[in-house]
Structure formats: C-alpha cells, structure tokens
Design a protein around this motif. Structure first.
Motif, mmCIF file in Angstrom:
data_model
loop_
_atom_site.group_PDB
_atom_site.id
_atom_site.type_symbol
_atom_site.label_atom_id
_atom_site.label_comp_id
_atom_site.label_asym_id
_atom_site.label_seq_id
_atom_site.Cartn_x
_atom_site.Cartn_y
_atom_site.Cartn_z
ATOM 1 N N GLY A 195 73.939 48.505 58.598
ATOM 2 C CA GLY A 195 73.954 47.829 57.298
ATOM 3 C C GLY A 195 72.798 46.848 57.203
ATOM 4 O O GLY A 195 72.088 46.772 56.197
ATOM 5 N N GLY A 196 72.578 46.090 58.292
ATOM 6 C CA GLY A 196 71.489 45.114 58.329
ATOM 7 C C GLY A 196 70.130 45.770 58.198
ATOM 8 O O GLY A 196 69.219 45.257 57.554
ATOM 9 N N ASP A 197 70.008 46.967 58.797
ATOM 10 C CA ASP A 197 68.753 47.711 58.729
ATOM 11 C C ASP A 197 68.524 48.281 57.331
ATOM 12 O O ASP A 197 67.404 48.390 56.866
ATOM 13 C CB ASP A 197 68.838 48.895 59.709
ATOM 14 N N PHE A 234 75.676 39.771 58.188
ATOM 15 C CA PHE A 234 76.791 38.843 57.942
ATOM 16 C C PHE A 234 76.378 37.791 56.904
ATOM 17 O O PHE A 234 77.070 37.538 55.917
ATOM 18 C CB PHE A 234 77.173 38.185 59.275
ATOM 19 N N MET A 235 75.191 37.200 57.101
ATOM 20 C CA MET A 235 74.694 36.176 56.168
ATOM 21 C C MET A 235 74.480 36.740 54.766
ATOM 22 O O MET A 235 74.830 36.130 53.759
ATOM 23 C CB MET A 235 73.361 35.599 56.676
ATOM 24 N N LEU A 236 73.904 37.960 54.711
ATOM 25 C CA LEU A 236 73.595 38.566 53.411
ATOM 26 C C LEU A 236 74.870 38.873 52.631
ATOM 27 O O LEU A 236 74.958 38.621 51.433
ATOM 28 C CB LEU A 236 72.787 39.856 53.618
ATOM 29 N N MET A 237 75.880 39.405 53.331
ATOM 30 C CA MET A 237 77.146 39.735 52.654
ATOM 31 C C MET A 237 77.793 38.466 52.088
ATOM 32 O O MET A 237 78.269 38.440 50.958
ATOM 33 C CB MET A 237 78.123 40.422 53.626
ATOM 34 N N ILE A 238 77.783 37.387 52.882
ATOM 35 C CA ILE A 238 78.406 36.134 52.414
ATOM 36 C C ILE A 238 77.625 35.577 51.219
ATOM 37 O O ILE A 238 78.205 35.181 50.206
ATOM 38 C CB ILE A 238 78.483 35.102 53.561
ATOM 39 N N GLY A 246 81.145 51.265 54.393
ATOM 40 C CA GLY A 246 81.981 50.222 53.784
ATOM 41 C C GLY A 246 81.156 49.002 53.407
ATOM 42 O O GLY A 246 81.193 48.521 52.260
ATOM 43 N N ILE A 247 80.359 48.526 54.371
ATOM 44 C CA ILE A 247 79.556 47.309 54.153
ATOM 45 C C ILE A 247 78.527 47.545 53.050
ATOM 46 O O ILE A 247 78.377 46.750 52.113
ATOM 47 C CB ILE A 247 78.831 46.910 55.470
ATOM 48 N N ILE A 248 77.821 48.680 53.149
ATOM 49 C CA ILE A 248 76.746 48.971 52.197
ATOM 50 C C ILE A 248 77.317 49.223 50.799
ATOM 51 O O ILE A 248 76.761 48.779 49.795
ATOM 52 C CB ILE A 248 75.920 50.180 52.702
ATOM 53 N N GLY A 249 78.459 49.935 50.738
ATOM 54 C CA GLY A 249 79.088 50.227 49.441
ATOM 55 C C GLY A 249 79.450 48.962 48.690
ATOM 56 O O GLY A 249 79.145 48.804 47.501
#
Length: 557
Positions: free
Chosen positions: A64-66, A210-214, A311-314
């Motif tokens: 996801g981070g990539d 983690f930072m980007l999602m928050i 899940g994360i990317i969606g």
C-alpha cells in the motif's frame, strides 16, 4: 469565494518553521529506521527481499505504501479538483488494476522467482539476453515513475514555503526552490536504498502508509462534517466553485471532449480508452510492486498481503473522492491553479483551508498544512526508495551477477553494485525531473503504467501461461513494447506541442494521444507472439517445471 487562501498570499513564517521542523522529524525517524535495518542486512536476500521475513499485513501495508504514491495523494486529488468526474477515472483505474495484479501475477511470481521480475522470465530461457532486456525495461519504467514523485515534491515545497510567482525564500525563487527540493529528495532516497536495502525501505513504507491513511481519513471526515455528511451538497458546492458548473460532475472535461473537428473528438475519446487500458494493466508489470511479492516467506502469505493491500488501497481511493471534490468546493479551482497549474497542491491547500476553519485562524491552517505536507513528503520518500531499490536490484542481480559474471558473482559484490547503481539511477531521475515540472504527477505515473504494461506484462503473462514461449519471444515483447511506448510518448503532446508539455516552446509531436497504451500494449503482445513463432527454440520440460512451481510453490526459494 473564500478570502483567506494563505497559500495564494504567501504562507506565514509559522507554517514554514512548523513544516520544516515536522519534515526534519520525519526524516530523522526514517533515517534511524534505515540505519537500524542496515545492521540487520547481511546477505543479498536481506538487501533485495528483506530476508523474506515480513508477515501478510506488514507486506500489505508496505505494498500500500509503495502504491499510494504522490500520484495518488497529490495528483489524483488535483485532477478531481480541476476536472471532477474525469479526474475520478484515475482512482477507479488504479484500484481495478490491483485485481489484475492479484489474479494474474502475485502468487505465480512469488512461487517462481527469487528477487526480480527477470528471475521468472529467465527460468525457462537463455539467461543473459532475457535478463539484460528485463533490466533495461525495469530502469526505464522506474525512471518514469521516479520523475512523477520528484515533481510532486517540488510543487509541495513551493506551497509550503509560500513561494510563488516572484516571491523568494532564502534568496531562492520558486523555480530554484523546486529544483533544490528535487535534488534533496533524490539524495535522501539514495541514502535509504544504499544504507537500508529492502528491510529499511519496507519499514519506511509501513510507517508512511499508516501516516497517509490517518491524514487522508482525518481530512475526509472534516470535509464531510462541513457538509453534514451530505454528499450531494458537497458535489453541488464543488461544481459551483469549480467555475465549470454542472459539466464538472459529468464526463468530458478532460477526455472525450467534443472538439471542432470529429477527428479531434475521436482522438480525445481514444485517449481516455488508452489511459484506462494502461492503468488497469500497468500494475501487474510494475517492477517495484512485483519485487514486493518476494519479501514474504510463502505464496500463501503473498496472497494474504495482496488482500491487505487491496483493503488499504480501496479505502484510500474512496477517500481521494472527498479530498478532490472537497478541494474544489472549499478552495476553488482558481486558487488551486494559481498555486500550481497542474493541480498537484490541491490536497495540501485543502488541509490549510480545513485547519483554518476547524483549528482557528492562520496558525490552525499552518499546523494542519504542515502535518499533511509532512505526510505527503513521507509518501514521496517511501515510494522513490522502493523504485530505486527495484531498479538497482535489477541492475545488480540481473545484469551484473547473471549477465556480466555469468552467475559467478559473490553476494558482497552484487550488493555493492546495487548500491552504486542506486546512486546513478537517482542522479538520472533528478536530472529528468527538473524538466518535467509542468506536468501533473498522476498523469506522469499513467505514462509509467503504459510503459510497464507494454514491455513487462506481455513477457510475464506469456512466460507463465504459454508453453511455446521462448527467448526470442521474450526479447521481442520487452524491447518491442518498450521502444514503441517510449517513442510514442516522445512524439506525443506530452513532450512538445502543447502548453503543458515538457518543452512547450517546441513542437515535434505527430502522435495525437497523450497516453500510448492503446497502441503500445497490443504491439508488446504481438511482438512477443511473432518473436516466439519465428524461433525454433522450445523447452517443454522447463515449462512444465515452471508451471508446477508457479502453481504449487514446490522448489521455490
């Protein structure tokens, strides 16, 4: 319209100080992670694949981070803010592409290879020519992708330092500040790769995801709360403030536009189709995503990590809707393009506006802008490190160890070559990024996807699923797809002949589409088929072995 666009007026010194401090804190943390990881990096497997010790959720977060690059955060939000419905097509394309990667390549690659994409291609073919071709293709795709990240960094810094037009900061004009930022980001990414290898890079990517999602979640909630969670009033306001009216919410602002001549209208529609094909097929050919499948112990964990990543990317791409339409509604199209013509600063400008409203006054705006900008920087640094690692691994493992040294290179020498090539690739990307500053970063990434889908994907698919495929087929598909896609981009309106081109003052374009995918991807597949047919080489036993290994994982490293 709103009256307090700090970004447009020149950001306050508080914001500058805050941002610089936050950014330095993030750099310090990630450098500490990298130095810690370097102590754990002893073998080539550690350097290339992080020792294959990552769990499903860790690798899913890192994928996801990539994948959630500056293109996703800055570029897509900007395209939605400026073009509404047509910008949203990028979100859909990037998301659907993941399913293609999961179904077609993730598990087979993990079972068949060791460190790089070329391991799979060379398994049943002559090693040296195939590895050379894969290495060339990996470097070209990575450099396209790296340019996008660096351009995003340049746009971000001029916003943070409040430089635009004729303003200066520490004696630097906006242009000079962007150039220095690109050089700084390039230098940092080289440090991450050279010192930390895959282990350091993966931990940096997990932290950043983690930072980007928050950050994105917080902004999404604040935008929706402002409209009392009523989507239609958010969209209505976005259309009103965009200056485009109801057309903003309908297809046709950027693609499929009705032009004066029917031929130009046809080209515009083809461009949209070309972009869609490139986005959906490109992920499965991206070298830095493919190498992530090797960092887990088994194919089962590879599958699990892709599910985590989906899940994360969606969730993230759903949030880009709120970020893009929120920026159009609360910041307005004029203020966004005044700061950055390509719209790359829409998300940070939205953060500034939200901070101003919810945290009170200019200082609140500065704080929130600084936090989101630090997240965007983290995003850029993590992605460029992953890209540089993929391309330097390919140079060292494929070209140096298997072509030049014919498989007899010592592990220590191989890792040393990977570190040197990271330096060289970083320097090339820095030089090219300085010329591409007028282009939108999501658009630049779409070009990388087109090249990956044209050069890498046909060879990977044929290699895994076609018994008759052979060395000449692999070479034809990689070089054919690569040359056609790069030549078409060079002679397209992206490079010359348009206001937003890399060289707007010149015009040598003859190819009418901005994205070459619709021509170059079928050409890549066709070249592979022709190349395989004209060669007599046929190793059925080796294909059978690859088939068993790719399906079961038996004999995989």
């Amino acid at each position: 319209m709103h009256t307090h666009f700090l970004a447009a007026e020149g950001t306050t010194s508080t914001s500058r100080t805050l941002t610089i401090v936050l950014f330095l804190i993030f750099v310090a943390i990630t450098l500490a992670i990298t130095i810690w990881a370097s102590r754990q990096t002893r073998t080539a497997t550690d350097f290339y694949a992080g020792g294959r010790q990552f769990s499903g959720w860790q690798n899913g977060m890192a994928i996801g981070g990539d994948y959630m690059s500056a293109a996703s955060f800055l570029g897509i939000a900007g395209l939605i803010a400026l073009y509404g419905y047509d910008g949203f097509l990028y979100s859909i394309g990037f998301l659907v592409a993941w399913l293609v990667a999961l179904l077609l390549v993730a598990e087979f690659l993990r079972n068949s290879g060791r460190y790089t994409m070329a391991d799979v291609l060379a398994f049943r073919m002559r090693q040296r020519p195939v590895r050379t071709a894969a290495s060339v293709s990996t470097i070209v795709v990575s450099i396209f992708y790296l340019i996008a990240q660096m351009v995003g960094a340049g746009a971000l810094v001029s916003l943070l330092l409040g430089i635009k037009g004729d303003d200066t900061f520490l004696g630097l004009t906006a242009g000079a500040a962007k150039v220095w930022t690109i050089i700084l980001v390039g230098a940092l990414m080289i440090v991450y790769v050279v010192v930390g290898g895959m282990k350091g890079t993966t931990y940096v990517q997990i932290t950043k995801a983690f930072m980007l999602m928050i950050g994105a979640f917080l902004m999404t909630v604040l935008v929706l709360a402002h409209y009392k969670f009523n989507l239609s009033s958010l969209l209505g306001d976005a259309a009103a403030q965009s200056g485009k009216g109801s057309a903003f919410l309908e297809p046709g602002l950027r693609y499929g536009v009705e032009k004066a001549s029917s031929l130009d209208t046809f080209y515009s529609k083809m461009d949209l189709l070309s972009l869609g094909i490139a986005l959906v097929l490109g992920t499965a050919g991206l070298p830095h995503i493919l190498t992530r499948f090797y960092t887990v112990p088994t194919a089962r964990v590879a599958r699990k990590s892709v599910l985590w990543a989906i899940g994360i990317i969606g969730v993230f791409y759903l949030m880009t809707l709120a970020l893009g339409f929120g920026a159009a509604a609360l910041v307005g199209g004029k203020a966004i393009t005044a700061q950055d013509k390509a719209g790359n600063t829409a998300a940070p400008q939205l953060a500034q506006e939200l901070g101003h409203r919810y945290l009170g006054g200019d200082t609140g705006g500065s704080i929130f802008l600084a936090v989101i900008a630090a997240v965007a920087f983290a995003t850029i640094l993590a992605v460029v490190a992953g890209l540089t690692l993929a391309s330097s691994s390919s140079v060292a493992h494929d070209f140096y160890a298997n072509v030049i040294r014919r498989g007899n290179a010592a592990e220590r020498d191989e890792v040393k070559v990977a570190r040197i090539s990271a330096l060289v690739i970083g320097a090339v990307a820095i030089a090219l990024s300085i010329f591409a500053q007028s282009l939108n970063v999501a658009f630049l990434v779409a070009l990388a996807f087109a090249v990956a889908a044209s050069a890498n994907l046909p060879a990977i698919i044929y290699s895994l699923f076609w018994r008759r495929f052979n060395t000449s087929g692999a070479l034809w598909s990689i070089y054919g797809g690569l040359i056609v896609s790069v030549v078409l981009v060079f002679f397209s309106p992206v490079v010359s002949g348009a206001e937003t081109a890399m060289f707007p003052a010149h015009d040598w374009h003859w190819f009418p589409l901005s994205n070459p995918g619709i021509i170059s991807i079928p050409v890549g597949f066709l070249c592979g088929w022709i190349g395989a047919r004209i060669s007599k080489e046929d190793d059925t036993a080796k294909y059978a072995e690859l088939e068993v290994r790719s399906l079961t994982g038996f004999g995989a490293h």
